[in-house]
Write a protein that holds these residues in place. Sequence first.
Motif, PDB file in Angstrom:
ATOM      1  N   HIS A 397      -0.631  -2.444 -16.491  1.00  0.00           N
ATOM      2  CA  HIS A 397      -1.373  -1.302 -15.864  1.00  0.00           C
ATOM      3  C   HIS A 397      -2.007  -1.823 -14.523  1.00  0.00           C
ATOM      4  N   TYR A 398      -2.526  -3.107 -14.430  1.00  0.00           N
ATOM      5  CA  TYR A 398      -3.289  -3.496 -13.461  1.00  0.00           C
ATOM      6  C   TYR A 398      -3.183  -4.919 -13.303  1.00  0.00           C
ATOM      7  N   THR A 399      -3.267  -5.215 -11.883  1.00  0.00           N
ATOM      8  CA  THR A 399      -3.213  -6.730 -11.628  1.00  0.00           C
ATOM      9  C   THR A 399      -4.667  -7.188 -10.930  1.00  0.00           C
ATOM     10  N   MET A 400      -5.416  -7.961 -11.827  1.00  0.00           N
ATOM     11  CA  MET A 400      -6.624  -8.308 -11.320  1.00  0.00           C
ATOM     12  C   MET A 400      -6.552  -9.246 -10.142  1.00  0.00           C
ATOM     13  N   GLY A 401      -5.406 -10.021 -10.040  1.00  0.00           N
ATOM     14  CA  GLY A 401      -5.158 -11.318  -9.086  1.00  0.00           C
ATOM     15  C   GLY A 401      -4.763 -10.679  -7.812  1.00  0.00           C
ATOM     16  N   GLY A 402      -4.984 -11.422  -6.926  1.00  0.00           N
ATOM     17  CA  GLY A 402      -4.483 -10.894  -5.433  1.00  0.00           C
ATOM     18  C   GLY A 402      -5.243 -11.877  -4.419  1.00  0.00           C
ATOM     19  N   ILE A 403      -5.393 -11.399  -3.140  1.00  0.00           N
ATOM     20  CA  ILE A 403      -5.881 -12.074  -1.917  1.00  0.00           C
ATOM     21  C   ILE A 403      -7.181 -12.535  -2.186  1.00  0.00           C
ATOM     22  N   LYS A 404      -7.578 -13.586  -1.763  1.00  0.00           N
ATOM     23  CA  LYS A 404      -9.236 -14.060  -2.107  1.00  0.00           C
ATOM     24  C   LYS A 404      -9.925 -13.568  -0.932  1.00  0.00           C
ATOM     25  N   ILE A 405     -10.975 -12.932  -1.002  1.00  0.00           N
ATOM     26  CA  ILE A 405     -11.894 -12.500   0.006  1.00  0.00           C
ATOM     27  C   ILE A 405     -13.248 -12.736  -0.524  1.00  0.00           C
ATOM     28  N   ASN A 406     -14.178 -12.607   0.803  1.00  0.00           N
ATOM     29  CA  ASN A 406     -15.510 -12.957   0.356  1.00  0.00           C
ATOM     30  C   ASN A 406     -16.168 -11.524   0.373  1.00  0.00           C
ATOM     31  N   SER A 407     -17.353 -11.294   0.320  1.00  0.00           N
ATOM     32  CA  SER A 407     -18.240  -9.703   0.233  1.00  0.00           C
ATOM     33  C   SER A 407     -17.863  -9.229   1.267  1.00  0.00           C
ATOM     34  N   LEU A 408     -17.671  -9.726   2.400  1.00  0.00           N
ATOM     35  CA  LEU A 408     -17.513  -8.987   3.729  1.00  0.00           C
ATOM     36  C   LEU A 408     -15.957  -8.478   3.855  1.00  0.00           C
ATOM     37  N   THR A 409     -15.333  -8.537   2.660  1.00  0.00           N
ATOM     38  CA  THR A 409     -13.617  -8.287   2.796  1.00  0.00           C
ATOM     39  C   THR A 409     -12.808  -9.286   3.790  1.00  0.00           C
ATOM     40  N   GLU A 410     -13.485 -10.029   4.254  1.00  0.00           N
ATOM     41  CA  GLU A 410     -12.623 -11.205   5.095  1.00  0.00           C
ATOM     42  C   GLU A 410     -11.599 -11.629   4.123  1.00  0.00           C
ATOM     43  N   VAL A 411     -10.219 -11.937   4.672  1.00  0.00           N
ATOM     44  CA  VAL A 411      -9.524 -12.810   3.862  1.00  0.00           C
ATOM     45  C   VAL A 411      -9.703 -14.127   4.250  1.00  0.00           C
ATOM     46  N   LEU A 412      -9.551 -14.911   2.859  1.00  0.00           N
ATOM     47  CA  LEU A 412      -9.974 -16.229   3.203  1.00  0.00           C
ATOM     48  C   LEU A 412      -8.651 -17.366   3.002  1.00  0.00           C
ATOM     49  N   ASP A 413      -8.759 -18.326   3.808  1.00  0.00           N
ATOM     50  CA  ASP A 413      -7.564 -19.319   3.656  1.00  0.00           C
ATOM     51  C   ASP A 413      -7.895 -20.382   2.449  1.00  0.00           C
ATOM     52  N   ASP A 414      -6.818 -21.328   2.507  1.00  0.00           N
ATOM     53  CA  ASP A 414      -7.143 -22.563   1.253  1.00  0.00           C
ATOM     54  C   ASP A 414      -8.337 -23.370   1.474  1.00  0.00           C
TER      55      ASP A 414
END
Length: 464
Positions: A397-414
């Motif tokens: 039904h749903y994938t809990m995993g995905g792109i790592k973000i912070n609470s500002l919805t900014e995408v984070l690198d490694d």
Amino acid sequence: MTKSEFLCADIDDLKNTYDFIVIGSGLTGMTAAIQAKELGLDVIILEKLSNLGGNSMRASTGMNAVETLTQLNHHVVDSQESFYCDTLVGGKGSNDRTLLSYFVRHTESAIEWLAHHNIELDDITSTGGMSKKRAHRPSNASAIGSYLVKGLQKQIIARKIPLFNQTKVLSLLKTDGNVSGVAIEHPKGGKKLIKSKAVLIASGGFAHNYEMIAKLAPNLLNLPTTNHPGAMGDGIKLATSVGAKLIDMDKIQVHPTARQEAGHVYLIGEGLRGAGAILINHKGQRFVNEMSTRDTVTKAINDLHQDGVALVFDQEIRNAFKAVEFYDAMHLILSGNTLDELAEKLNVSSISFSETIRIWNNAQKSSKDVMFGRQTAMERGITKPPYYAIHIKPAIHYTMGGIKINSLTEVLDDKGEPIPGLFAAGEVTGGLHGDNRMGGNSIAETVVFGRQAGQQAAKLILKL
């Protein structure tokens, strides 16, 4: 002219430059686009499919929120702390606590924002694992997903936000380390580059991509999926191509109640149990607290080692959950004017089945489920004919995993640093839900973090 054609812009009107590009036409993408437009940005939405709305269109139960006027109007006294704890327990403590904290603190304002846009959620119901009624829905108890999608589509039209369907994003563009646009392909317009000052990935999860599932959770390969065909993880691939970090990718949720019929998989919404339905095994007996978390109910069904179970309800429960009308139209429901008649259609012992219903009705009246400890969604017994049942089995039904973000919805690198100009929100991201998503939280996530993405894009571009 279809609804999609009315909403969608002509590819010949596509400009070369926009302030903010939104990838995905589901609730997250539309919310972000509307919020950003209201703050002064020139916004565009890109959707790879012909149809709009993504998996958002399939949601049926509600949108979790706390400390709202709707809760108070229904005599529910709730708190952010309780919501936080229920979600953390449901996620087995593995939730990103910063994301979770932001989430629970902004659901009330998300409900207010929707109301400001003439989208009223003035009724509530229960979902599994929640200690209070938090799942907000329209007063006519209609399916939450299509209701919100249609409401936001009206806002897209009113604000003249261009939405291009059949437009696949091939790659993200980068200039001096900043994400600066996208490369797209359209069947009529061909391939083009579109420049922008910020990009939001809101393209949903990957629960229809069995190649990814085979690598991440091969034990689930024998299960069908409730997701639409476009849920292929395209946004995740786009993000990793520019250095984004992924999180919780092996955490894939199985929903306990799905109906498989003639090659189609229909999600039977949690709101049906929230309205009072129960689950029975092949002996006509209950076997689990139906309002436990989805992983717990799924395990209980699997541990029976039988071909699915039956979800049982009566006319009063049916009246309280309007999505049943769709299930009926799809011929998914068995019915009987008496319990004995329904038992015969279910091929279970009428004596055992009638005794199960009697015990349950007594538990409902006393609000004490001695057998399985159910404490929520007990406002209705199973007493008013006709009686109904739906044969169900678990499904991806749903994938809990995905792109790592912070609470500002900014995408984070490694390294945990934001990738300039790139945002992500909704099911394409990971971390918020931990090991197990709670019913009603994904819809709330789309509005809470969709708004945040629109706000942060405006702040970046306009220096607000």
